[in-house]
Scaffold this motif. Sequence first.
Motif, PDB file in Angstrom:
ATOM      1  N   SER A 283     -12.250  -4.094  12.615  1.00  0.00           N
ATOM      2  CA  SER A 283     -11.388  -5.176  12.148  1.00  0.00           C
ATOM      3  C   SER A 283     -11.589  -5.343  10.647  1.00  0.00           C
ATOM      4  O   SER A 283     -12.665  -5.062  10.119  1.00  0.00           O
ATOM      5  CB  SER A 283     -11.749  -6.475  12.861  1.00  0.00           C
ATOM      6  N   HIS A 284     -10.550  -5.807   9.959  1.00  0.00           N
ATOM      7  CA  HIS A 284     -10.643  -5.911   8.499  1.00  0.00           C
ATOM      8  C   HIS A 284     -10.317  -7.334   8.040  1.00  0.00           C
ATOM      9  O   HIS A 284      -9.206  -7.814   8.272  1.00  0.00           O
ATOM     10  CB  HIS A 284      -9.684  -4.921   7.834  1.00  0.00           C
ATOM     11  N   PRO A 285     -11.260  -8.022   7.382  1.00  0.00           N
ATOM     12  CA  PRO A 285     -10.957  -9.331   6.798  1.00  0.00           C
ATOM     13  C   PRO A 285     -10.244  -9.142   5.456  1.00  0.00           C
ATOM     14  O   PRO A 285     -10.855  -8.735   4.471  1.00  0.00           O
ATOM     15  CB  PRO A 285     -12.348  -9.958   6.617  1.00  0.00           C
ATOM     16  N   CYS A 338      -9.770  -5.656   1.542  1.00  0.00           N
ATOM     17  CA  CYS A 338     -10.689  -5.930   2.640  1.00  0.00           C
ATOM     18  C   CYS A 338     -11.972  -6.482   2.040  1.00  0.00           C
ATOM     19  O   CYS A 338     -12.480  -5.968   1.038  1.00  0.00           O
ATOM     20  CB  CYS A 338     -10.978  -4.671   3.443  1.00  0.00           C
ATOM     21  N   MET A 340     -14.932  -6.534   3.441  1.00  0.00           N
ATOM     22  CA  MET A 340     -16.143  -5.796   3.798  1.00  0.00           C
ATOM     23  C   MET A 340     -16.447  -4.878   2.616  1.00  0.00           C
ATOM     24  O   MET A 340     -15.616  -4.036   2.245  1.00  0.00           O
ATOM     25  CB  MET A 340     -15.926  -4.995   5.078  1.00  0.00           C
ATOM     26  N   HIS A 343     -15.748  -1.297   2.543  1.00  0.00           N
ATOM     27  CA  HIS A 343     -14.372  -0.866   2.767  1.00  0.00           C
ATOM     28  C   HIS A 343     -13.577  -0.796   1.471  1.00  0.00           C
ATOM     29  O   HIS A 343     -12.404  -0.454   1.478  1.00  0.00           O
ATOM     30  CB  HIS A 343     -13.683  -1.781   3.788  1.00  0.00           C
ATOM     31  N   MET A 414      -9.607   0.128   0.445  1.00  0.00           N
ATOM     32  CA  MET A 414      -8.639  -0.811   1.012  1.00  0.00           C
ATOM     33  C   MET A 414      -8.405  -1.966   0.047  1.00  0.00           C
ATOM     34  O   MET A 414      -8.891  -3.073   0.243  1.00  0.00           O
ATOM     35  CB  MET A 414      -9.167  -1.308   2.363  1.00  0.00           C
TER      36      MET A 414
END
Length: 464
Positions: A283-285, A338, A340, A343, A414
């Motif tokens: 999952s990507h915040p 993103c 993270m 990422h 990202m």
Amino acid sequence: MNRRDFLVTGALAGAALVAERAQAQHAGHGAQPGDAAAPRERAPDATRIEQSDRSWVPAQRPDRTPVVPGGPIPAHMPNVGKLPWRIVGGVKVGHLVVEPFDHEFAPGLRARCWGYNRSTPGPLIEGVVGDRVRVFVTNRLPEPTTIHWHGLVLPNGMDGVSGLNQRPIPPGETYKYELPLRDAGTFMYHSHHDEMTQIALGCVGMFVVHPRRPIGPRVDNDFVLMTHEWRIDPGTGRPDPNEMLDFNVFTFNGKAFPSTEPMLVGVGERTRIRIGNLSPMTSHPIHLHGHHFRITGTDGGFIPEGAQWPETTTIVPVGAVRVIEFVSTEPGDWAIHCHMTHHVMMQMGHDISNMVGVDAGEVDPRVRRVIPEYMSMGTTGMGEMGTMDMPLPPNSIPMRGGPGPFSYIDMGGMMTIVKVRENARTADPAAWYQHPRGAVSERATAAELRDNGIDPDRDTRRTD
Ligand SMILES: [Cu+2]
């Protein structure tokens, strides 16, 4: 091969090769503005890089002709085209060819991916509620495939689960899907046969169904972003579909920053971004700078206005869509990425020894007697590693980032940019924002320090 392996094997087994590459790197980067060799003590205005950001493929300007008279504007998927329709007996007919092809993630990094119409994600499929859509799917993969229309409510025999709803499409054959578009929303499509391999290699895409009249306030811009993650070992030419955890290439619409096409919007305009995630595992915040947005929908439908909530980051689970909307008030170049931290880094940024705080002063000269190019990495942090004259293995790109208007931008992967301009319709999407004078953080002068009672040399450990 990861970065540590490369440094070890590269240094010990191929010092000459490393030296040669380092020289080539140096020749290529020597004149690049904003790199580590550039003078650090110039006034901020003098360090601005006046070149434009042209590392992404210029796409057509978003089309704002309503999809039906009085209806909403079309969606625009940066870096990605749309599936063309042919009208046959009142039905919208499209053709997807799924096949292996060479995909460029950013200049310097290509891989043999699998995708639709030589694109990953595949072309944006766009329709309007009430349309009847017929999609022919030709399989040119070396194994069977199907397509699942993720989020659409449709006849069960069109749902595309291999074995459950249909026979898989054998290599060389063309199957047909009939899709009544009953609900407006943001959906996706992807392989539902050997998903572990086919999704990891890129068999994914977005599917937007517009309402015939806008739901909620009209938007001035309607963008589509699809997140993805890949394992591409430096020096190899194929993503590894067997990876479960340790991905090293992260993309919006198949591109790693700085190859992501920016989103150009006007001051005061309302913008929608539909974010879909068919990454294999993560999952990507997704975080947008300088704005407050609301979550207005998912792939399950629209969220009533009273139930929308404000956010600056929305986590987009695997197999889900989050639609965000916001009004831009501040012109500028606003990052959307993103959150993270790994990422927004590329292949060489992961899995290295922790050298932060290590005093390499005595070690480096000794190692250099054996390996002339040797240099300890990351002893003061890693913010400048994208710009170092570091040897890179073939088919890999610096661990992060690209040239920015002030210096190297040390985020890659990202990450993309929402460019907010006073005259968005005529502005150059490649140009950087020109800040008003005095509106950029810069080095404080001695007088400013004195007038504000700041002494940088004083012990600042006090908390009172
Ligand atoms: Cu992420």
